[in-house]
Design a protein around this motif. Structure first.
Motif, short mmCIF file in Angstrom:
data_model
loop_
_atom_site.label_atom_id
_atom_site.label_comp_id
_atom_site.label_asym_id
_atom_site.label_seq_id
_atom_site.Cartn_x
_atom_site.Cartn_y
_atom_site.Cartn_z
N ILE A 50 -5.88 3.64 -9.67
CA ILE A 50 -7.08 4.48 -9.73
C ILE A 50 -8.24 3.77 -9.03
N GLY A 51 -8.37 2.46 -9.28
CA GLY A 51 -9.45 1.69 -8.66
C GLY A 51 -9.34 1.61 -7.16
N MET A 52 -8.15 1.81 -6.63
CA MET A 52 -7.95 1.76 -5.18
C MET A 52 -8.49 3.00 -4.48
N VAL A 53 -8.69 4.10 -5.23
CA VAL A 53 -9.11 5.35 -4.59
C VAL A 53 -10.48 5.84 -5.05
N VAL A 54 -11.02 5.30 -6.15
CA VAL A 54 -12.35 5.71 -6.60
C VAL A 54 -13.15 4.47 -6.98
N ASN A 55 -14.47 4.65 -7.14
CA ASN A 55 -15.29 3.52 -7.54
C ASN A 55 -15.15 3.23 -9.03
N ASP A 56 -15.70 2.12 -9.47
CA ASP A 56 -15.50 1.65 -10.82
C ASP A 56 -16.06 2.61 -11.87
N VAL A 57 -17.26 3.15 -11.64
CA VAL A 57 -17.87 4.07 -12.60
C VAL A 57 -17.02 5.32 -12.76
N THR A 58 -16.57 5.87 -11.63
CA THR A 58 -15.72 7.06 -11.67
C THR A 58 -14.43 6.79 -12.43
N ALA A 59 -13.81 5.66 -12.15
CA ALA A 59 -12.54 5.32 -12.81
C ALA A 59 -12.71 5.22 -14.32
N ILE A 60 -13.82 4.64 -14.76
CA ILE A 60 -14.04 4.48 -16.19
C ILE A 60 -14.29 5.82 -16.86
N ILE A 61 -15.15 6.66 -16.27
CA ILE A 61 -15.44 7.96 -16.85
C ILE A 61 -14.18 8.82 -16.90
N LEU A 62 -13.36 8.71 -15.87
CA LEU A 62 -12.17 9.55 -15.75
C LEU A 62 -11.06 9.13 -16.70
N THR A 63 -10.85 7.82 -16.85
CA THR A 63 -9.67 7.35 -17.56
C THR A 63 -9.92 6.79 -18.95
N ALA A 64 -11.11 6.28 -19.22
CA ALA A 64 -11.35 5.65 -20.53
C ALA A 64 -11.10 6.60 -21.70
N PRO A 65 -11.64 7.84 -21.67
CA PRO A 65 -11.37 8.73 -22.80
C PRO A 65 -9.89 9.10 -22.94
N LEU A 66 -9.17 9.12 -21.82
CA LEU A 66 -7.75 9.45 -21.86
C LEU A 66 -6.90 8.31 -22.41
N LEU A 67 -7.24 7.07 -22.02
CA LEU A 67 -6.40 5.93 -22.36
C LEU A 67 -6.77 5.24 -23.67
N LEU A 68 -8.01 5.43 -24.14
CA LEU A 68 -8.43 4.73 -25.37
C LEU A 68 -7.53 5.06 -26.57
N PRO A 69 -7.14 6.34 -26.79
CA PRO A 69 -6.21 6.61 -27.91
C PRO A 69 -4.90 5.85 -27.77
N LEU A 70 -4.37 5.73 -26.56
CA LEU A 70 -3.14 4.98 -26.34
C LEU A 70 -3.34 3.51 -26.67
N MET A 71 -4.46 2.94 -26.21
CA MET A 71 -4.75 1.54 -26.50
C MET A 71 -4.91 1.29 -28.00
#
Length: 432
Positions: A331-352
């Motif tokens: 994800i970081g290879m195709v978008v900037n850091d802020v975008t990656a966090i907003i996009l993936t953090a809510p999705l992955l936090l339950p898994l973590m």
């Protein structure tokens, strides 16, 4: 809805890879969820605007503005000369100066671009004069510049804490240990690489002259050195919030730049304001759309469905952490850091959370992976900027940059994932 969410995500990533502006990419994802998935937009739009009206987000434009002012005011140059006083005289010392200076600047600006913008024009020609290949010097400073995303305060950790409802101070501290370790790794890798270069070292100076020069540089650097002390001391001493600290950084940088270092003029001050406003405007439009998309995912219970689907594949914690790191890296290879966090953090936090990874450790995992995208093609915004500033073809910068990532950065990515204390120990000392 899971299939529709995957389709929306695929459309978003496809548009990103072909160069469509970020806000429109998230808007296209929203259109898919609305038209195909029959998701409602009215409530989500109101919720998104309500989320933007928060004092926490005000820290983002303020830190961006402070970092821009640093680049033109002379503060960065003063810090550079001060650090050079201690490690600049050893073989390979100028490369160590680059890493340390970017870390100090990161402790002020919160941005990954400030280091290369402020240090690059000053240090790249000097490193070339001493015998470093220009492409290597550019790659080293560009890679070290990502320390601004890890050494607190960090814009990305403000966004992470806001999106995941994790303490922003705890998120700041989570990336401090990994950031310092990466800084040391870059310095060590540089000392090894410097043995291969035909360096030209300056003749040793008499002790009295060194002492006099050191005292002069220290006095000259004091106003610049006070800046991170005020910001970090204020935040962690409980005197001010991150938003207030960002405002203080701007207020402090203006008189220091105008009256002490005199690099700030009315013309570049106005230009800095325009540049910061343009960057922040684009960021906040993107944040609104991405928040709306993430909220629709949450309303449709997509994160939990994702967790269940992944656990059907494997329940091995190590394997899942490897998968998450690879996903964040891609994800970081195709978008900037802020975008990656907003996009993936809510999705992955339950898994973590299901894996027993705390939100604080996950902040560090997300921080180090998304920061790496800034110097990893095809996105590699920091590396592209470094190539422009260093006036080196991008293809020549990639090889030394990848060597630094392989030996200086990737070991810390692994450690952050398997050693929770690296990211949790310092926050625990502050009660988080």
């Amino acid at each position: 809805m899971v299939e529709i969410a995957i389709l929306a995500f695929a459309v978003l990533v496809l548009l990103l890879t072909i160069g469509v502006p970020l806000p429109y990419c998230f808007g296209a994802g929203l259109m898919v969820m609305t038209l195909v998935g029959d998701a409602t937009m009215k409530g989500t739009m109101l919720w998104g605007f309500n989320q933007l009206a928060t004092p926490v987000l005000l820290a983002v434009p303020l830190f961006v503005f402070a970092g821009t002012l640093m680049s033109v005011s002379g503060i960065a140059g003063s810090l550079l000369k001060f650090v050079n006083l201690f490690v600049g005289r050893i073989r390979g010392g100028l490369g160590v100066v680059a890493s340390f200076s970017c870390a100090i600047i990161g402790a002020i600006s919160g941005s990954g671009l400030t280091g290369i913008a402020a240090i690059g024009p000053l240090l790249i020609p000097e490193m070339e004069r001493q015998g470093y290949p220009r492409a290597y010097a550019t790659a080293l400073i560009a890679n070290s510049s990502i320390l601004g995303l890890l050494i607190p305060p960090s814009v990305t950790m403000i966004v992470y804490g806001w999106v995941t409802e994790t303490s922003i101070l705890a998120s700041f501290l989570a990336t401090l240990g990994p950031g310092l370790l990466i800084m040391l790794n870059f310095a060590l890798v540089n000392l090894v690489m410097a043995r291969k270069f035909p360096l030209i070292l300056d003749d040793p100076k008499p002790f009295n002259e060194v002492l006099r020069e050191g005292a002069s540089r220290t006095v000259h650097a004091l106003p610049a050195l006070l800046m991170p002390v005020i910001i970090l001391g204020g935040i962690y001493g409980g005197i001010m919030t991150p938003t207030e600290a960002a405002a203080i950084a701007v207020i402090y940088a203006i008189p220091v730049g105008f009256m002490i270092y005199k690099g700030l003029t009315w013309r570049n001050f106005v230009e800095s304001g325009k540049e910061s406003a343009t960057a922040v405007g684009a960021i906040l439009i993107m944040v609104l759309f991405s928040l709306m998309l993430s909220q629709i995912y949450v309303m449709e219970d997509i994160p939990q469905a994702l967790v269940d689907a992944i656990f059907e594949i494997t329940t091995d914690k190590v394997l899942l952490l490897i998968m998450v790191n690879l996903f964040l890296f891609l994800i970081g290879m195709v978008v900037n850091d802020v975008t990656a966090i907003i996009l993936t953090a809510p999705l992955l936090l339950p898994l973590m959370s299901a894996l027993g990874v705390s939100p604080v450790q996950f902040a560090a995992i997300m921080g180090v992976n998304t920061a790496m995208g800034g110097v990893t093609p095809p996105y590699a915004s920091i590396l592209y900027m470094g190539a422009r500033i260093g006036q080196v073809p991008f293809t020549q910068v990639v090889k030394p940059a990848m060597i630094l990532l392989l030996f200086g950065y990737l070991p810390v990515v692994v450690l952050v994932s398997v050693w929770p204390d690296l990211s949790e120990y310092i926050p625990a000392l502050f009660g988080y």
